[in-house]
Design an enzyme around this catalytic site. Structure first.
Site, mmCIF file in Angstrom:
data_model
loop_
_atom_site.group_PDB
_atom_site.id
_atom_site.type_symbol
_atom_site.label_atom_id
_atom_site.label_comp_id
_atom_site.label_asym_id
_atom_site.label_seq_id
_atom_site.Cartn_x
_atom_site.Cartn_y
_atom_site.Cartn_z
ATOM 1 N N LYS A 1 2.510 -10.354 -3.992
ATOM 2 C CA LYS A 1 3.400 -9.247 -3.622
ATOM 3 C C LYS A 1 4.836 -9.741 -3.430
ATOM 4 O O LYS A 1 5.787 -9.068 -3.810
ATOM 5 C CB LYS A 1 2.889 -8.578 -2.350
ATOM 6 C CG LYS A 1 1.565 -7.844 -2.583
ATOM 7 C CD LYS A 1 0.888 -7.496 -1.273
ATOM 8 C CE LYS A 1 -0.399 -6.723 -1.503
ATOM 9 N NZ LYS A 1 -1.228 -6.627 -0.301
ATOM 10 N N GLY B 1 0.789 -1.243 0.000
ATOM 11 C CA GLY B 1 0.000 0.000 0.000
ATOM 12 C C GLY B 1 0.810 1.275 0.000
ATOM 13 O O GLY B 1 1.458 1.616 -0.989
HETATM 14 P P1 NAP Z 1 -12.865 -1.583 -5.436
HETATM 15 O O1 NAP Z 1 -13.170 -0.752 -4.261
HETATM 16 O O2 NAP Z 1 -13.612 -2.837 -5.640
HETATM 17 O O3 NAP Z 1 -13.014 -0.654 -6.735
HETATM 18 C C1 NAP Z 1 -12.954 -1.141 -8.042
HETATM 19 C C2 NAP Z 1 -13.450 -0.058 -8.976
HETATM 20 O O4 NAP Z 1 -13.290 -0.480 -10.304
HETATM 21 C C3 NAP Z 1 -14.920 0.289 -8.794
HETATM 22 O O5 NAP Z 1 -15.109 1.662 -8.973
HETATM 23 C C4 NAP Z 1 -15.615 -0.490 -9.920
HETATM 24 O O6 NAP Z 1 -16.771 0.164 -10.407
HETATM 25 C C5 NAP Z 1 -14.541 -0.462 -10.982
HETATM 26 N N1 NAP Z 1 -14.581 -1.658 -11.823
HETATM 27 C C6 NAP Z 1 -14.256 -2.926 -11.466
HETATM 28 N N2 NAP Z 1 -14.389 -3.760 -12.512
HETATM 29 C C7 NAP Z 1 -14.804 -3.013 -13.541
HETATM 30 C C8 NAP Z 1 -15.132 -3.305 -14.890
HETATM 31 N N3 NAP Z 1 -15.051 -4.532 -15.386
HETATM 32 N N4 NAP Z 1 -15.520 -2.274 -15.684
HETATM 33 C C9 NAP Z 1 -15.614 -1.021 -15.186
HETATM 34 N N5 NAP Z 1 -15.302 -0.681 -13.930
HETATM 35 C C10 NAP Z 1 -14.902 -1.672 -13.117
HETATM 36 O O7 NAP Z 1 -11.323 -1.984 -5.462
HETATM 37 P P2 NAP Z 1 -10.108 -1.260 -4.701
HETATM 38 O O8 NAP Z 1 -10.024 -1.750 -3.302
HETATM 39 O O9 NAP Z 1 -10.162 0.195 -4.971
HETATM 40 O O10 NAP Z 1 -8.854 -1.918 -5.441
HETATM 41 C C11 NAP Z 1 -8.495 -1.518 -6.750
HETATM 42 C C12 NAP Z 1 -7.140 -2.131 -7.105
HETATM 43 O O11 NAP Z 1 -6.151 -1.666 -6.180
HETATM 44 C C13 NAP Z 1 -7.091 -3.646 -7.036
HETATM 45 O O12 NAP Z 1 -6.197 -4.109 -8.014
HETATM 46 C C14 NAP Z 1 -6.524 -3.909 -5.648
HETATM 47 O O13 NAP Z 1 -5.882 -5.153 -5.533
HETATM 48 C C15 NAP Z 1 -5.530 -2.778 -5.554
HETATM 49 N N6 NAP Z 1 -5.168 -2.365 -4.197
HETATM 50 C C16 NAP Z 1 -6.139 -2.134 -3.278
HETATM 51 C C17 NAP Z 1 -5.791 -1.713 -2.022
HETATM 52 C C18 NAP Z 1 -6.810 -1.427 -0.960
HETATM 53 O O14 NAP Z 1 -6.429 -1.131 0.172
HETATM 54 N N7 NAP Z 1 -8.100 -1.484 -1.266
HETATM 55 C C19 NAP Z 1 -4.420 -1.523 -1.700
HETATM 56 C C20 NAP Z 1 -3.446 -1.774 -2.684
HETATM 57 C C21 NAP Z 1 -3.840 -2.188 -3.940
HETATM 58 P P3 NAP Z 1 -18.079 0.414 -9.494
HETATM 59 O O15 NAP Z 1 -17.629 1.358 -8.411
HETATM 60 O O16 NAP Z 1 -19.067 1.010 -10.395
HETATM 61 O O17 NAP Z 1 -18.445 -0.927 -8.951
HETATM 62 N N1 HSE Z 2 -6.214 -6.640 0.324
HETATM 63 C C1 HSE Z 2 -4.911 -6.080 0.394
HETATM 64 C C2 HSE Z 2 -4.399 -6.171 1.818
HETATM 65 C C3 HSE Z 2 -4.950 -4.654 -0.058
HETATM 66 O O1 HSE Z 2 -5.194 -6.460 2.717
HETATM 67 O O2 HSE Z 2 -3.202 -5.965 2.037
HETATM 68 C C4 HSE Z 2 -3.582 -4.031 -0.204
HETATM 69 O O3 HSE Z 2 -2.862 -4.618 -1.240
#
Ligand code: NAP
Ligand code: HSE
Length: 431
Positions: free
Chosen positions: A205, A134
């Site tokens: 990771k 992160g």
């Molecule tokens: P999330 O809250 O589920 O958000 C995903 C977003 O992408 C939503 O806005 C969704 O639209 C949109 N989306 C998903 N599939 C789609 C599709 N096929 N077409 C169009 N729009 C689509 O996910 P997130 O937690 O932000 O994570 C996003 C990425 O960052 C992932 O790769 C995750 O592994 C990575 N990541 C996350 C974190 C964390 O702490 N959450 C940390 C590091 C990395 P809607 O809103 O309309 O549903």
């Molecule tokens: N799901 C992941 C975690 C988000 O819990 O670390 C950050 O990559």
């Protein structure tokens, strides 16, 4: 001053944070790169959903092409997740000469090499700092800060969700299901949390870290993975009693030309630098031949911490644009991949068994360890509720993985052993 135009794929937990930081830190971004940053289009699935951030409805689209093929967009930030479709979108975007910033470890662990090659061939940047740990700038730390050193060991708590769960279970006695739900509500967990709790997210990771840190193409299949779903209250309590804390740990270790990479719940001595990393926090301990021990610590998941890493990558792309050096930073791995054999991987182990409470059983157990020249560091024996059974908890001294696996299989065959309740790798000495 013409603005740099950004297209966002995704407006969920991370995407909302990215929009907030671009808005709230616009002055700082201007100062660093000399021009404004404008979010031009945002891809979402559901155009009518309530958003966590103020955004003009006209910026939202359900069509990826409106961003990927948009001649007005210079940089694409991919924070939608997913693998196959996302890979196709990004390859197309690179062919269209768009620079990419992504937080997607699932994608980078599987297709990082292909995407980085495509980026370099198209003269584009592809940065992925947020994909590991992160908000901690660990990839830059390895690629820039420690560029002159030879890294031999990386140990990391690289999944916020499981660290949150294990911390709450261990410190507050909370139930696994309840804390997993909390981690989901707080935005730490993946949309399908199986990849968090089964260790796959951490394995992705660690594959990315090992590839960068050892300059060797380590694939996801090379990472041995075990998640936290089998960790019990008893294991946490016995661990504590012996001076250990349970953590889901990624280990990447190089000795000579060979490496081992694994993810597993492990018992860390309370004095270990990673033992005090709690809740959603992540930390990566890095050992370099010249620098010695270093430790990178910070929030490993969540909206704004992750978005900080994404927007810092965006600044990196913009600085490169000003200098005209985009696409020059992807360096292909220097060394061929060589993985250690189980006879070359050494560790201590914790083992909890239920055995028949009879004369001579203890001797039978210890003779199996002696046969493999593995000695025992700690031993506990307690009665269990089921009549005629005893619970034995052991911590071994260093053993090769090969010897330890042979010991486990001999124990399974021993009539006096009713069940092998649990087994964990141990790092450091407890109390
Ligand atoms: P999330 O809250 O589920 O958000 C995903 C977003 O992408 C939503 O806005 C969704 O639209 C949109 N989306 C998903 N599939 C789609 C599709 N096929 N077409 C169009 N729009 C689509 O996910 P997130 O937690 O932000 O994570 C996003 C990425 O960052 C992932 O790769 C995750 O592994 C990575 N990541 C996350 C974190 C964390 O702490 N959450 C940390 C590091 C990395 P809607 O809103 O309309 O549903
Ligand atoms: N799901 C992941 C975690 C988000 O819990 O670390 C950050 O990559």
């Amino acid at each position: 001053m013409e603005a740099i135009s950004v297209g966002l794929l995704g407006l969920g937990t991370v995407g909302s944070g990215v929009v907030k930081i671009i808005k709230n830190h616009q002055d700082k971004l201007m100062h660093q790169v000399g021009c404004p940053v404008e979010v031009k289009k945002v891809l979402v699935q559901d155009l009518n959903k309530q958003r966590e951030v103020d955004i003009e409805a006209s910026l939202l689209t359900g069509s990826p092409e409106e961003i990927i093929d948009n001649p007005d967009i210079d940089i694409i930030i991919e924070v939608m997740g997913g693998i196959e479709d996302t890979r196709k979108h990004l390859l197309k975007a690179l062919a269209n000469k768009k620079h990419i910033v992504t937080a997607n470890k699932d994608l980078m662990a599987l297709y990082g090499s292909e995407l980085l090659t495509a980026a370099s061939e198209n003269g584009c940047d592809l940065f992925y700092e947020a994909s590991v740990a992160g908000g901690i700038p660990i990839l830059r730390g390895l690629a820039d800060g420690l560029a002159s050193d030879r890294i031999t060991k990386m140990m990391g708590i690289v999944n916020g969700t499981t660290n949150y769960i294990l911390t709450k279970m261990s410190q507050d006695g909370s139930a696994y299901e309840d804390v997993l739900k909390e981690a989901q509500e707080l935005g730490y967990a993946e949309s399908d949390p199986t990849s968090d709790v089964e260790g796959l997210d951490a394995a992705r990771k660690m594959a990315i870290l090992a590839t960068l840190g050892f300059s060797m193409k380590v694939d996801l299949v090379d990472v041995k993975v075990k998640g936290i779903t089998g960790v019990t209250e008893e294991d946490l309590q016995y661990g504590k009693q012996l001076g250990y804390i349970m953590k889901l740990i990624g280990i990447a270790h190089r000795e000579g030309e060979k490496v081992e990479v694994s993810v597993q719940p492990a018992l860390l001595a309370e004095s270990h630098p990673l033992a005090g990393v709690n809740n959603e926090y992540n930390a990566v301990y890095v050992y370099g031949e010249a620098v010695g021990e270093t430790m990178f610590y910070g929030p490993g998941a969540g909206s704004l911490p992750t978005a900080t890493a994404v927007v810092s990558d965006l600044v990196g792309v913009m600085k490169n644009l000003r200098l005209g050096v985009n696409g020059k930073s992807a360096v292909s791995p220097q060394y061929p991949k060589k993985l250690k054999d189980p006879s070359e991987i050494y560790s201590k182990y914790f083992l909890r068994l239920h055995v028949k409470d009879e004369v001579g059983v203890f001797g039978e157990l210890t003779s199996i360890f002696s046969k493999h020249s593995v000695s025992l560091e700690k031993i506990l024996q307690l009665p269990v509720e089921e009549k005629g059974l005893a619970e034995i908890v052991l911590v071994t001294h260093q053993s090769s993985l090969k010897d330890y696996e042979d010991i486990l299989s001999s124990l399974e065959d021993l009539p006096a052993v009713k069940t092998i309740e649990s087994s964990y790798r141990v790092e450091g000495s407890g109390s």
